[in-house]
Design a protein around this motif. Structure first.
Motif, PDB file in Angstrom:
ATOM      1  N   GLN A 172      -6.275   2.542   6.843  1.00 36.45           N
ATOM      2  CA  GLN A 172      -5.155   3.125   6.064  1.00 36.45           C
ATOM      3  C   GLN A 172      -5.527   2.932   4.529  1.00 36.45           C
ATOM      4  OE1 GLN A 172      -1.589   1.465   7.643  1.00 36.45           O
ATOM      5  NE2 GLN A 172      -1.286   2.963   9.014  1.00 36.45           N
TER       6      GLN A 172
ATOM      7  N   SER B 185      -8.810  -2.904  -4.892  1.00 36.96           N
ATOM      8  CA  SER B 185      -9.272  -1.180  -4.666  1.00 36.96           C
ATOM      9  C   SER B 185     -10.237  -1.486  -3.576  1.00 36.96           C
ATOM     10  CB  SER B 185      -9.570  -0.612  -5.767  1.00 36.96           C
ATOM     11  OG  SER B 185      -8.458  -0.645  -6.677  1.00 36.96           O
TER      12      SER B 185
ATOM     13  N   LEU C 282       0.844  -1.078  -0.134  1.00 32.89           N
ATOM     14  CA  LEU C 282      -0.054   0.045  -0.032  1.00 32.89           C
ATOM     15  C   LEU C 282       0.777   1.212  -0.041  1.00 32.89           C
ATOM     16  CD1 LEU C 282      -2.910   1.387   0.213  1.00 32.89           C
ATOM     17  CD2 LEU C 282      -2.406   1.363   2.813  1.00 32.89           C
ATOM     18  N   SER C 283       0.801   2.091  -0.975  1.00 34.11           N
ATOM     19  CA  SER C 283       1.494   3.307  -1.165  1.00 34.11           C
ATOM     20  C   SER C 283       3.122   2.976  -1.001  1.00 34.11           C
ATOM     21  CB  SER C 283       1.031   4.289  -0.151  1.00 34.11           C
ATOM     22  OG  SER C 283      -0.450   4.547  -0.549  1.00 34.11           O
ATOM     23  N   ASP C 284       3.695   1.977  -1.723  1.00 30.18           N
ATOM     24  CA  ASP C 284       4.959   1.788  -1.673  1.00 30.18           C
ATOM     25  C   ASP C 284       5.517   1.441  -0.122  1.00 30.18           C
ATOM     26  OD1 ASP C 284       5.450   2.201  -4.236  1.00 30.18           O
ATOM     27  OD2 ASP C 284       5.996   4.247  -3.952  1.00 30.18           O
ATOM     28  N   ARG C 285       4.500   0.750   0.607  1.00 34.86           N
ATOM     29  CA  ARG C 285       4.920   0.118   2.135  1.00 34.86           C
ATOM     30  C   ARG C 285       4.319  -1.044   2.138  1.00 34.86           C
ATOM     31  NH1 ARG C 285       2.492  -0.149   6.662  1.00 34.86           N
ATOM     32  NH2 ARG C 285       0.325   1.443   5.814  1.00 34.86           N
TER      33      ARG C 285
ATOM     34  N   ARG D 277      -4.661  -6.367  -8.117  1.00 34.77           N
ATOM     35  CA  ARG D 277      -4.966  -5.309  -7.262  1.00 34.77           C
ATOM     36  C   ARG D 277      -6.356  -5.046  -6.948  1.00 34.77           C
ATOM     37  NH1 ARG D 277      -1.855  -3.938 -11.584  1.00 34.77           N
ATOM     38  NH2 ARG D 277       0.155  -2.992 -11.131  1.00 34.77           N
TER      39      ARG D 277
ATOM     40  N   GLN E 238      -8.385   3.271  -1.293  1.00 35.11           N
ATOM     41  CA  GLN E 238      -7.101   3.238  -2.059  1.00 35.11           C
ATOM     42  C   GLN E 238      -7.019   1.687  -2.359  1.00 35.11           C
ATOM     43  OE1 GLN E 238      -3.445   5.041  -0.049  1.00 35.11           O
ATOM     44  NE2 GLN E 238      -4.679   5.333   1.669  1.00 35.11           N
TER      45      GLN E 238
END
Length: 190
Positions: A92, A124, A72-75, A122, A96
């Motif tokens: 979080q 979403s 999630l968001s490069d984490r 993916r 997204q």
């Protein structure tokens, strides 16, 4: 036919294997899952899938290793382990997209040839209220799932969209690729 070994203790991966109707045995792999500095999420999942397959020492076998990295968001997201951490992870991620890199290794222990591939999927999530998140975690207890949801169960209600070539990759074992690899090894999969 060679013995088929699933290098995993995951009940989700075992349930997916059972769908194929092939006899198999599950054995716990012995793998350190610590990322290497600078390693991409794809490289991490590929390396761990192969290491899991190679860590199980069985003669005359086809050993299946699989690994999944949720991002999630490069984490990287991990299994939450507690309801509080699952709720925090969903808060979080709500609204997204979580990207799952699910890698697969099929090792022929006779030839030492290892098929290796991965699937990107993916998920979403739609915007979620705190009450929806709490109710979901209480109902589905996704404490052992990176991303904190079980899409194959009630978690589907959290989704806005699912996108990818093989939904079983989201559960941790991409069966479409696995069937192709098994056929390449001479295993009859209908």
């Amino acid at each position: 036919m060679k013995n088929i070994i699933l290098a995993s203790t995951s009940p989700y991966r075992a349930a997916l294997m059972e769908r194929l109707g092939l006899p198999f045995k599950a054995i716990a792999p012995n793998t350190d899952e610590t990322p290497i500095d600078g390693e991409s999420f794809t490289a991490l999942s590929l390396r761990l899938a192969e290491e899991k397959a190679r860590s199980v020492s069985v003669n005359n076998a086809l050993v299946i290793g699989s690994d999944q990295v949720a991002v999630l968001s490069d984490r990287q997201l991990h299994k939450p382990g507690t309801p509080e951490k699952a709720e925090a992870q969903l808060k979080q991620a709500q609204g997204q997209t979580i990207t799952f890199y699910t890698s697969l290794a099929l090792l022929n222990t006779v030839t030492d040839h290892c098929h290796l591939d991965y699937v990107v999927y993916r998920a979403s999530l739609r915007p979620l209220s705190n009450d929806e998140i709490t109710r979901y975690v209480e109902a589905d207890t996704p404490l052992d799932c990176a991303g904190s949801f079980k899409w194959e169960r009630l978690g589907i209600s959290l989704m806005r969209e699912l996108e990818g070539p093989d939904p079983t990759a989201l559960e941790g074992l991409p069966l479409i690729k696995l069937c192709a690899m098994l056929r390449d090894e001479g295993v009859p999969v209908p």
